[in-house]
Design an enzyme around this catalytic site. Structure first.
Site, short mmCIF file in Angstrom:
data_model
loop_
_atom_site.label_atom_id
_atom_site.label_comp_id
_atom_site.label_asym_id
_atom_site.label_seq_id
_atom_site.Cartn_x
_atom_site.Cartn_y
_atom_site.Cartn_z
N ASN A 226 0.86 -1.18 0.00
CA ASN A 226 0.00 0.00 0.00
C ASN A 226 0.90 1.23 0.00
O ASN A 226 1.52 1.56 1.01
CB ASN A 226 -0.89 -0.04 1.25
N LYS B 124 -0.01 4.31 -0.31
CA LYS B 124 -0.70 5.50 0.26
C LYS B 124 -0.41 6.70 -0.65
O LYS B 124 -0.48 6.57 -1.86
CB LYS B 124 -0.26 5.72 1.71
N HIS C 241 -9.81 0.90 4.85
CA HIS C 241 -8.53 1.20 5.50
C HIS C 241 -8.76 2.23 6.61
O HIS C 241 -9.56 3.16 6.45
CB HIS C 241 -7.51 1.73 4.48
N GLU D 30 -7.11 4.70 7.61
CA GLU D 30 -6.87 6.11 7.26
C GLU D 30 -8.08 6.71 6.55
O GLU D 30 -8.38 7.89 6.69
CB GLU D 30 -5.59 6.22 6.41
N GLU E 285 -5.44 -4.76 10.58
CA GLU E 285 -4.40 -3.75 10.77
C GLU E 285 -4.70 -2.92 12.02
O GLU E 285 -5.46 -1.95 11.96
CB GLU E 285 -4.35 -2.81 9.57
N GLY F 17 2.30 2.47 10.66
CA GLY F 17 3.21 3.60 10.49
C GLY F 17 3.98 4.00 11.74
O GLY F 17 4.64 5.03 11.78
N SER G 163 3.29 -1.92 10.34
CA SER G 163 4.75 -1.95 10.57
C SER G 163 5.40 -3.30 10.27
O SER G 163 6.31 -3.73 10.99
CB SER G 163 5.09 -1.48 11.99
P1 PGA Z 1 2.74 0.48 7.52
O1 PGA Z 1 1.27 0.65 6.86
O2 PGA Z 1 3.31 -0.79 6.98
O3 PGA Z 1 3.51 1.70 7.10
O4 PGA Z 1 2.55 0.41 8.99
C1 PGA Z 1 0.43 -0.44 6.67
C2 PGA Z 1 -0.91 -0.01 6.13
O5 PGA Z 1 -1.47 1.01 6.58
O6 PGA Z 1 -1.47 -0.65 5.22
#
Ligand code: PGA
Length: 232
Positions: A6, A8, A87, A89, A156, A162, A192
């Site tokens: 992903n 983003k 997701h 976010e 997640e 993140g 992460s």
């Molecule tokens: P990250 O993001 O690996 O940077 O923690 C994962 C995600 O939000 O899909």
């Protein structure tokens, strides 16, 4: 084991093209059929060889008056038939409600899309204990057809996204085992995931794959993560 990236709001159209080229090179000798990447909307393009391209988001309509959004017509132009839905976010920053998410799910299900459906809890819910945790997670399936054949679920935990600190093996096992009891679907872990923790995560029996943000942005590093995950 499924590997999903992903991006983003990272990478451009040009850098995504170069990324796909490089990732294909690195994947050549690996025993893997396909890796799915979700670049930003401006970088949507036909994937090729072992790299498949999906959409991080789209509005549940063919086209129309939805300023700032893209719809099915724009995805069809590039042969896109995979989408990320739910997701955290989009739930938190963009304010998508469960009702809207379910509407989006239904629309892309009708179109036969492969759907990576994301769920996850904030830290304060995790701290309340197991019962509150599962109650919160199960509420994120409201209105979702969990029997859909092209559904993959991604767990997640928001507090692990993140932050550089993944959920522990115990935490992942607890949630994945609980979800597996309810839903007979492929289950990804995200939050992460990195080169130095992929092996322990990949070894968990109820983990069928990973959804990777930051550690997927560099094609060489991501291919190393995939290699280690496959060997685990
Ligand atoms: P990250 O993001 O690996 O940077 O923690 C994962 C995600 O939000 O899909």
């Amino acid at each position: 084991m499924k590997f999903v990236a992903n991006f983003k709001t990272n990478h451009t159209r040009a850098s995504t093209e170069a990324y796909i080229e490089k990732l294909n090179e690195y994947l050549e000798e690996l025993a893997i059929d396909e890796v799915l990447i979700f670049p930003p909307a401006t970088a949507l393009q036909d994937g090729y060889k072992k790299v498949k391209v999906g959409a991080q988001n789209a509005y549940p309509a063919l086209n129309g008056a939805y300023t700032g959004e893209i719809g099915l017509e724009q995805l069809n132009e590039f042969g896109i038939n995979s989408i990320l839905i739910g997701h955290s976010e989009r739930r938190q920053i963009l304010g998508e409600s469960q009702e809207f998410i379910a509407k989006k799910f239904d629309f892309f299900k009708e179109q036969g899309f492969e759907i990576i459906y994301c769920i996850g809890e904030p830290l304060e819910v995790r701290q309340e204990g197991e019962e509150a945790l599962f109650e919160y997670l199960f509420a994120q399936f409201e209105g979702i057809d969990v029997c859909y054949e092209k559904l993959t679920i991604a767990y997640e935990p928001i507090w692990a996204i993140g932050t550089g600190v993944s959920a522990s093996v115990e935490d992942i096992t607890l949630v994945h085992d609980g979800l597996k009891k309810e839903f007979n679907k492929p289950l990804l872990y995200g939050g992460s995931v990195k080169v130095n923790n992929i092996e322990e995560i990949a070894k968990i029996e109820s983990v069928d794959g990973v959804l990777v943000g930051s550690a997927s942005l560099n094609a060489k590093d991501f291919s190393e993560l995939i290699k280690r995950g496959l060997l685990a």
